[in-house]
Design a protein around this motif. Sequence first.
Motif, PDB file in Angstrom:
ATOM      1  N   SER A 296      -9.122  20.249 104.435  1.00 29.52           N
ATOM      2  CA  SER A 296      -9.532  19.527 105.647  1.00 29.52           C
ATOM      3  C   SER A 296      -9.893  20.488 106.761  1.00 29.52           C
ATOM      4  O   SER A 296     -10.922  20.338 107.436  1.00 29.52           O
ATOM      5  N   GLU A 297      -9.010  21.468 106.923  1.00 30.06           N
ATOM      6  CA  GLU A 297      -9.216  22.435 107.989  1.00 30.06           C
ATOM      7  C   GLU A 297     -10.517  23.191 107.787  1.00 30.06           C
ATOM      8  O   GLU A 297     -11.327  23.358 108.703  1.00 30.06           O
ATOM      9  N   ALA A 298     -10.643  23.666 106.531  1.00 28.81           N
ATOM     10  CA  ALA A 298     -11.836  24.462 106.249  1.00 28.81           C
ATOM     11  C   ALA A 298     -13.119  23.659 106.463  1.00 28.81           C
ATOM     12  O   ALA A 298     -14.109  24.144 107.025  1.00 28.81           O
TER      13      ALA A 298
ATOM     14  N   ASP B 299     -12.212  22.644  95.230  1.00 32.86           N
ATOM     15  CA  ASP B 299     -12.908  22.145  96.422  1.00 32.86           C
ATOM     16  C   ASP B 299     -13.734  23.249  97.072  1.00 32.86           C
ATOM     17  O   ASP B 299     -13.243  24.366  97.282  1.00 32.86           O
ATOM     18  N   ILE B 300     -14.951  22.938  97.433  1.00 30.62           N
ATOM     19  CA  ILE B 300     -15.894  23.931  97.981  1.00 30.62           C
ATOM     20  C   ILE B 300     -15.402  24.494  99.296  1.00 30.62           C
ATOM     21  O   ILE B 300     -15.461  25.703  99.535  1.00 30.62           O
ATOM     22  N   ASN B 301     -14.892  23.614 100.105  1.00 27.83           N
ATOM     23  CA  ASN B 301     -14.481  24.075 101.432  1.00 27.83           C
ATOM     24  C   ASN B 301     -13.320  25.032 101.343  1.00 27.83           C
ATOM     25  O   ASN B 301     -13.247  26.034 102.057  1.00 27.83           O
TER      26      ASN B 301
ATOM     27  N   GLY C  47     -23.650  22.290  94.817  1.00 27.68           N
ATOM     28  CA  GLY C  47     -22.809  21.104  94.651  1.00 27.68           C
ATOM     29  C   GLY C  47     -22.422  20.837  93.217  1.00 27.68           C
ATOM     30  O   GLY C  47     -21.430  20.170  92.945  1.00 27.68           O
ATOM     31  N   GLU C  48     -23.274  21.393  92.363  1.00 27.48           N
ATOM     32  CA  GLU C  48     -22.945  21.122  90.959  1.00 27.48           C
ATOM     33  C   GLU C  48     -21.715  21.869  90.472  1.00 27.48           C
ATOM     34  O   GLU C  48     -20.991  21.401  89.609  1.00 27.48           O
ATOM     35  N   SER C  49     -21.561  23.074  90.990  1.00 26.51           N
ATOM     36  CA  SER C  49     -20.418  23.873  90.506  1.00 26.51           C
ATOM     37  C   SER C  49     -19.105  23.448  91.155  1.00 26.51           C
ATOM     38  O   SER C  49     -18.036  23.591  90.596  1.00 26.51           O
ATOM     39  N   TYR C  50     -19.291  22.954  92.409  1.00 26.33           N
ATOM     40  CA  TYR C  50     -18.069  22.671  93.146  1.00 26.33           C
ATOM     41  C   TYR C  50     -17.934  21.224  93.479  1.00 26.33           C
ATOM     42  O   TYR C  50     -18.883  20.498  93.498  1.00 26.33           O
ATOM     43  N   GLN C  51     -16.787  20.929  93.772  1.00 24.32           N
ATOM     44  CA  GLN C  51     -16.493  19.575  94.199  1.00 24.32           C
ATOM     45  C   GLN C  51     -16.818  19.420  95.665  1.00 24.32           C
ATOM     46  O   GLN C  51     -16.477  20.260  96.476  1.00 24.32           O
ATOM     47  N   ILE C  52     -17.373  18.313  95.944  1.00 24.86           N
ATOM     48  CA  ILE C  52     -17.532  17.984  97.368  1.00 24.86           C
ATOM     49  C   ILE C  52     -16.843  16.668  97.587  1.00 24.86           C
ATOM     50  O   ILE C  52     -17.129  15.687  96.922  1.00 24.86           O
ATOM     51  N   ASP C  53     -15.914  16.729  98.462  1.00 22.42           N
ATOM     52  CA  ASP C  53     -15.080  15.533  98.543  1.00 22.42           C
ATOM     53  C   ASP C  53     -15.268  14.790  99.856  1.00 22.42           C
ATOM     54  O   ASP C  53     -15.800  15.309 100.826  1.00 22.42           O
ATOM     55  N   GLU C  54     -14.756  13.593  99.825  1.00 22.81           N
ATOM     56  CA  GLU C  54     -14.686  12.799 101.053  1.00 22.81           C
ATOM     57  C   GLU C  54     -13.334  13.045 101.659  1.00 22.81           C
ATOM     58  O   GLU C  54     -12.343  13.160 100.940  1.00 22.81           O
ATOM     59  N   SER C  55     -13.287  13.089 102.907  1.00 18.41           N
ATOM     60  CA  SER C  55     -12.024  13.438 103.559  1.00 18.41           C
ATOM     61  C   SER C  55     -10.951  12.396 103.254  1.00 18.41           C
ATOM     62  O   SER C  55      -9.770  12.729 103.091  1.00 18.41           O
ATOM     63  N   LYS C  56     -11.341  11.176 103.158  1.00 18.35           N
ATOM     64  CA  LYS C  56     -10.266  10.223 102.892  1.00 18.35           C
ATOM     65  C   LYS C  56      -9.651  10.429 101.508  1.00 18.35           C
ATOM     66  O   LYS C  56      -8.491  10.134 101.287  1.00 18.35           O
TER      67      LYS C  56
END
Lengths: 659, 168
Positions: free
Chosen positions: A322-324, B12-14, A351-360
């Motif tokens: 979250s912070e990042a 996670d990317i971030n 985006g394919e290699s990594y996860q991109i998430d929703e904050s919730k």
Amino acid sequence: MTAKPSILIKQLILVGHRKNYITSFNPGVNIIYGDSATGKSSILELINYAFGSKGFIYEREIETSVKYLALEVALNGTTFLIRRDIFQPQKLVEIFQSSFDETHSVYPKLFAPDFSLDPGPDGYLSDFLLSTLNLPILKVREAPTKADSSMVRLSFRDLFKYNYLKQDDVGSKGFLGSGNWPLANKNKQTFKYIFNLLDSTITSLEEELGRITGQKTRLDNKFNSISEFLRETRFESSIELTDSRDELSRQAVVLEEHLISINKSIVSDNISYQFLKSKLSEVSSEIKLHNASSERNLAAIERFSRLKNDYLVDVEKLKSISEAKALIGEISHESFACPICENAVRLSDVGESYQIDESKNVTHEINSINRRIKDIDLLIQQERDKIGVAKSQIIDLRADEEKARRLLDLETSQSITPYLAERDGVSAELATVREKLKQVEENAKIRRQHRLLYEESESLAESILKLTEKLRDLRKAAPSLDEVRQTLGDLLFSYLEKVNIKDRTDISISKSTLLPVLRNRDYGDITSGGLRTILSIGYLSILFKLTFYRDANLPAFLMIDTVGKYLGKTQTQYSDTDKSEDVREGVTDPIKYKNMYSYMLSLAETAEDQGITCQILLVDNDVPLDVQRDNSGFIVAHFNSRGENGLPLGLIDDAHLHQ
Amino acid sequence: MNKLPFVIPDRDINLNLGLVLLIFENVGLSARGIPLLNNERISVFFYLIKNPTILQKTLQRYGKGTVVLKENETASVSSISVNLDSLFDRSWTKALVKHLIARNLIETTYRQKEGFLYKLSRKGELAASSLKSEYFSRIRYFLSELKSLKSESTSNINKMLNQSFREE
């Protein structure tokens, strides 16, 4: 009439390496018969050896099987056990005043068997035998017609010649030294001795009396000294010793029984011990199970803890996301130019290699993980609780274990250790009692020995009495040789009549030889061997008979080896006979043979009727059928060299088993 | 791969961008301010900070100080079995670098021997210093100890790392 001297053989025992070879005898007539080389003659020779003959010629069987000779014999009614080494004739002869089985309870006397040897501690065997039989111990002139002739002892061996007719001597021309002057002379002196006819008899008897009296006095003194000594040393009396022995024996038996019962108890109490032992192992295995499950609990706790840690890290990482995100900014989907190579760099492929998430999602995820962490904590606590429960259960079980172990030890020490202690105690006591018993028996032996002195003194007193009487009788009516010869001649006549020989004329006892005379022919001149047999056996038999009716220094004891010699019953080794004469005399007539046996059987009967102890031992190759049938009880030993009909092979009946 | 029903924080990317920023912040420049990090070095440090047990081993082996690890770093399932794959997957590193460049968080230089080198931009410095969560602080602590390896050559660091693996 003074009491007569008597010899009664009870048992001849050859003490062997493997076993004892025993021949038992009865009063009266005893018959030993069987094939040759079965040891029949050996039996008589052994008896002769026990009475002091110079040596015994032994077969190999005896050499390998026998240790020593023992003869149980009653002399004038008292039982003695004579022990002699067969292989060393010079060794002292042991005589126990007891039966064969009781020799351990008395001390023996030791005698030299022969006058040529040094005397034993108790003197010579001959003297012992004569004095025990109450026969006078005299010296006779070597050459009776010479006044200054030296005196030689008249020994038991000289006398025994009239009691034992050896196989070689039966019907022999040299019977009783016939034809051999010194021998014949000695035997004549013996004859006179038997009937108290010796010139020197009275003086000798007086000397004897003096000697015996002195002996008794010494013995009495000895007895009194010892009695005093035993009194002073407070030695227990025979009665006290017997009581002690009985008491100690009883104690020993009680203690032995006690030991047996202790051993039984140790075994039986094992049952409660086994029970406790199994209980103990039950508890121990339960403890083990609990420990094992606790191990598993611990392993589970570790797993859970590791998992929890991972979760914790994940939570931190999620928070960091979250912070990042806030700081780093949104991903754009633009492309830009690479500063170096001017190529377009598109960001969408990232985006394919990594996860991109929703904050919730992140918050959601954090919460979910936190819940999981709580669950794990619960699980960990559960496991911890389980361990706790197990621990307390183990504590209880250990207490049980301890208790069981203590009880087991207690059981052991209570049940076994005191038993062991008790057993040791009883064993020690038993050993003490046995020791005391031994001592008491030793002391009893001493007492018996002491008592024997008294008994000896008593018997000496009797001898003195008899001797005094004898002297009185002799002084009153000195017997004459002629009178004796006359009486014997009558007896010889009725014997020959009984046997039923032909031509019974001019029968007497020779004045010069003191041997039988038939048809005015001296014994030594008779050519028929069979007739000589009849006469020689008859001679000893009538002497035997005469002792019933007058005072004679001869025990009513007779041993004859091979009654049937020259009577058609013996081997051809004996050939000193005129065969034609034998035929003429009809010596092979079985009826004559049977009559001889009958005569001797009737002698024994007469003796029994008159209460006189007598014994006749007859050895033969064969026995008249009538005798076999009618008097089988007299047959003492019947050997068969082939073991037929299950008969013993001989005197030594097991030598063939140990070749 | 995108639409998984659960979150894998490590992917996670971030998070990972933040980690790279921290790497740059702490071991990115030499004492004289020269950029030190290329793709390879970034991979190595990246791996080290993600696997603290290996980090500790490596530091200790070469006497370059040590890190004190918490229980959740040592007594976890991940710490038991160490995964080497991430070390050799360069595409990850490249993608991260691309991203950072796109955000103007890092700048590039080129040197003949080491290839492309990067360093933090002003914006990147600000962003790095603002990463203050507990996890990031922890990573910062690891990197501070890793400073002792800053001046080591890449091949040396690789060697040290290999040794540590062998000991596993």
